[in-house]
Design a protein around this motif. Structure first.
Motif, short mmCIF file in Angstrom:
data_model
loop_
_atom_site.label_atom_id
_atom_site.label_comp_id
_atom_site.label_asym_id
_atom_site.label_seq_id
_atom_site.Cartn_x
_atom_site.Cartn_y
_atom_site.Cartn_z
N ALA A 192 0.80 -1.22 0.00
CA ALA A 192 0.00 0.00 0.00
C ALA A 192 0.84 1.27 0.00
N HIS A 193 2.03 1.21 0.58
CA HIS A 193 2.85 2.42 0.70
C HIS A 193 4.11 2.39 -0.17
N GLY A 194 4.41 1.23 -0.76
CA GLY A 194 5.63 1.13 -1.56
C GLY A 194 6.90 1.20 -0.74
N GLU A 195 6.80 0.89 0.56
CA GLU A 195 7.96 0.93 1.44
C GLU A 195 8.81 -0.33 1.27
N PRO A 196 10.10 -0.27 1.57
CA PRO A 196 10.97 -1.45 1.45
C PRO A 196 10.78 -2.42 2.61
N ALA A 197 9.61 -3.00 2.68
CA ALA A 197 9.26 -3.91 3.78
C ALA A 197 9.20 -5.34 3.27
N THR A 198 9.31 -6.29 4.19
CA THR A 198 9.41 -7.71 3.84
C THR A 198 8.19 -8.46 4.35
N ILE A 199 7.74 -9.45 3.58
CA ILE A 199 6.65 -10.32 4.03
C ILE A 199 7.18 -11.75 4.16
N LEU A 200 6.47 -12.54 4.97
CA LEU A 200 6.81 -13.96 5.14
C LEU A 200 5.55 -14.72 5.51
N ASP A 201 4.61 -14.79 4.56
CA ASP A 201 3.40 -15.57 4.82
C ASP A 201 3.66 -17.04 4.47
N GLY A 202 2.64 -17.87 4.53
CA GLY A 202 2.82 -19.30 4.30
C GLY A 202 3.34 -19.63 2.92
N ASN A 203 2.86 -18.90 1.90
CA ASN A 203 3.33 -19.16 0.55
C ASN A 203 4.81 -18.82 0.40
N VAL A 204 5.23 -17.70 0.98
CA VAL A 204 6.62 -17.27 0.86
C VAL A 204 7.53 -18.22 1.63
N LYS A 205 7.10 -18.67 2.79
CA LYS A 205 7.89 -19.65 3.55
C LYS A 205 8.15 -20.90 2.72
N ARG A 206 7.13 -21.36 2.02
CA ARG A 206 7.27 -22.58 1.24
C ARG A 206 8.27 -22.38 0.09
N VAL A 207 8.16 -21.26 -0.62
CA VAL A 207 9.08 -20.98 -1.72
C VAL A 207 10.52 -20.93 -1.21
N LEU A 208 10.75 -20.17 -0.14
CA LEU A 208 12.12 -19.99 0.37
C LEU A 208 12.67 -21.29 0.95
N ALA A 209 11.85 -22.02 1.69
CA ALA A 209 12.33 -23.26 2.30
C ALA A 209 12.76 -24.26 1.23
N ARG A 210 11.99 -24.35 0.15
CA ARG A 210 12.35 -25.28 -0.92
C ARG A 210 13.57 -24.78 -1.70
N HIS A 211 13.56 -23.50 -2.03
CA HIS A 211 14.63 -22.99 -2.87
C HIS A 211 15.99 -23.06 -2.17
N ALA A 212 16.00 -22.77 -0.86
CA ALA A 212 17.26 -22.76 -0.12
C ALA A 212 17.51 -24.06 0.64
N GLY A 213 16.53 -24.98 0.62
CA GLY A 213 16.70 -26.24 1.34
C GLY A 213 16.77 -26.05 2.84
N VAL A 214 15.79 -25.34 3.39
CA VAL A 214 15.79 -25.04 4.83
C VAL A 214 15.11 -26.17 5.59
N ASP A 215 15.88 -26.87 6.41
CA ASP A 215 15.33 -27.97 7.20
C ASP A 215 14.58 -27.44 8.41
N GLY A 216 13.64 -28.25 8.88
CA GLY A 216 12.94 -27.92 10.13
C GLY A 216 11.60 -27.28 9.89
N TRP A 217 10.72 -27.42 10.90
CA TRP A 217 9.37 -26.85 10.85
C TRP A 217 9.44 -25.34 11.05
N PRO A 218 8.80 -24.54 10.16
CA PRO A 218 8.87 -23.08 10.28
C PRO A 218 8.27 -22.50 11.56
N GLY A 219 7.60 -23.32 12.34
CA GLY A 219 7.07 -22.82 13.60
C GLY A 219 8.11 -22.68 14.70
N THR A 220 9.30 -23.17 14.47
CA THR A 220 10.35 -23.06 15.49
C THR A 220 11.13 -21.77 15.31
#
Length: 349
Positions: free
Chosen positions: A128-156
């Motif tokens: 909404a503001h075009g600010e340099p802010a970051t998101i990490l919703d469920g979809n983004v977690k899945r993309v990043l975890a797969r792409h970087a091979g991040v082990d472990g449950w994201p709830g930790t």
């Protein structure tokens, strides 16, 4: 490959294939982005669209939402689930106006409001503001975890720190809004939980999960626990005029603030509860097929009991805790999905 290569590929894909005509995208002001982000938590886009449109028709602005009643908000949320989201949305609207006069354009001020976490605040600022802010919703977690091979449950905490570092490092400061939308779209349409479309993925070339054939391993699922089983007996108390008694649940806890059916701990308590509520009990009870409803932390087995109490009740009269409800009347407020199904069924009012 460097982080800016990752974001460039994701943005190039989004410009050609991303979603750009969702209702909240057509006019992405902070209020509309916020409401959409809350609704989209644990809910599919296809389900949210209708709810969002109806919500905006009734509450088009932050001021209108703050001025509305909790019953109105919960009624519009009926069927969307996770009702704490709706209660927090309403409380946050009032607090935002009280403290700031608007939905504040500041990360710390946003996250101080009920129901707004770091990712939701980032989405408001970026989209909404075009600010340099970051998101990490469920979809983004899945993309990043797969792409970087991040082990472990994201709830930790350790895994979340790793994912936040990846998310922040790959967010392009000057295109944070489009990139946030692109990452959400990538996770929702290609990098899906089941059967990801790796052949069309713009970042497949350096994806650890694809290289190792471990797409189903990341992100790791939440460790399984057996859910506790609970029982309740819901009373469909009818009067001679065809009304059924509803009770407002306490403001916190399961289905907090919603209108539901009276509940007993067993059939033996049904008569006692009916007499306490309406001064008399049915001549007999009829049991319906049980309903199973699963919450995050337990599974509820609902045993509906239908009974008619003779003599007219005060249909449509509502006080702070109970109401006699008849078909054709406006609902008194939000109702849990199992109650709606019972009222809409052949044994409803």
């Amino acid at each position: 490959m460097p982080a800016n290569s990752f974001s460039r590929r994701v943005l190039a894909w989004w410009r050609r294939h991303g979603r750009k005509d969702l209702p909240w995208q057509r006019r992405p002001d902070p209020y509309r982005v916020w409401v959409s982000e809350i609704m989209l938590q644990q809910t599919q886009v296809g389900t949210v669209i209708g709810y969002f449109d109806r919500f905006m028709e009734r509450f088009p602005t932050l001021e209108r939402l703050a001025a509305g009643s909790e019953d109105e908000v919960l009624e519009l949320w009926t069927g969307l689930g996770y009702y704490a989201r709706a209660r927090n949305l309403h409380r946050a609207a009032r607090l935002a106006l009280e403290r700031h006069g608007c939905l504040p354009p500041d990360l710390d001020a946003l996250t101080a409001l009920p129901g707004i976490g770091r990712s939701t605040a980032g989405a408001i600022l970026a989209l909404a503001h075009g600010e340099p802010a970051t998101i990490l919703d469920g979809n983004v977690k899945r993309v990043l975890a797969r792409h970087a091979g991040v082990d472990g449950w994201p709830g930790t905490p350790a895994v979340m720190r790793r994912l936040w570092a990846l998310a922040e490092g790959r967010t392009p400061p000057r295109q944070a809004g489009p990139y946030a939308q692109a990452m959400m779209d990538l996770g929702a349409t290609l990098c899906t939980r089941a059967s990801p479309g790796c052949a069309a993925c713009p970042v497949a070339g350096d994806c650890v999960a694809l290289r190792e054939g471990r797409q189903t391993d990341w992100p790791a699922p939440k460790p399984r626990k057996s859910l506790p089983e609970r029982q309740t007996w819901m009373l469909l108390l009818h009067d001679d005029q065809g009304a059924v008694l509803l009770q407002r649940r306490p403001p916190s806890g399961v289905w907090g603030g919603l209108w539901s059916l009276p509940e007993a701990a067993g059939t033996a308590e049904a008569d006692t509860l009916a007499r306490a509520l309406v001064g008399r009990s049915p001549t007999q009870w009829r049991a319906l097929e049980p309903i199973r409803h699963t919450f995050t932390h337990f599974r509820l087995h609902i045993h509906p009991l239908v009974g008619r109490v003779h003599g007219p009740a005060t249909a449509g009269v509502k006080d702070a805790v109970q109401v006699w409800y008849k078909p054709g009347q406006p609902p008194p407020g939000g109702m849990p999905a199992p109650v709606v199904s019972l009222l809409d069924g052949p044994d409803g009012p």
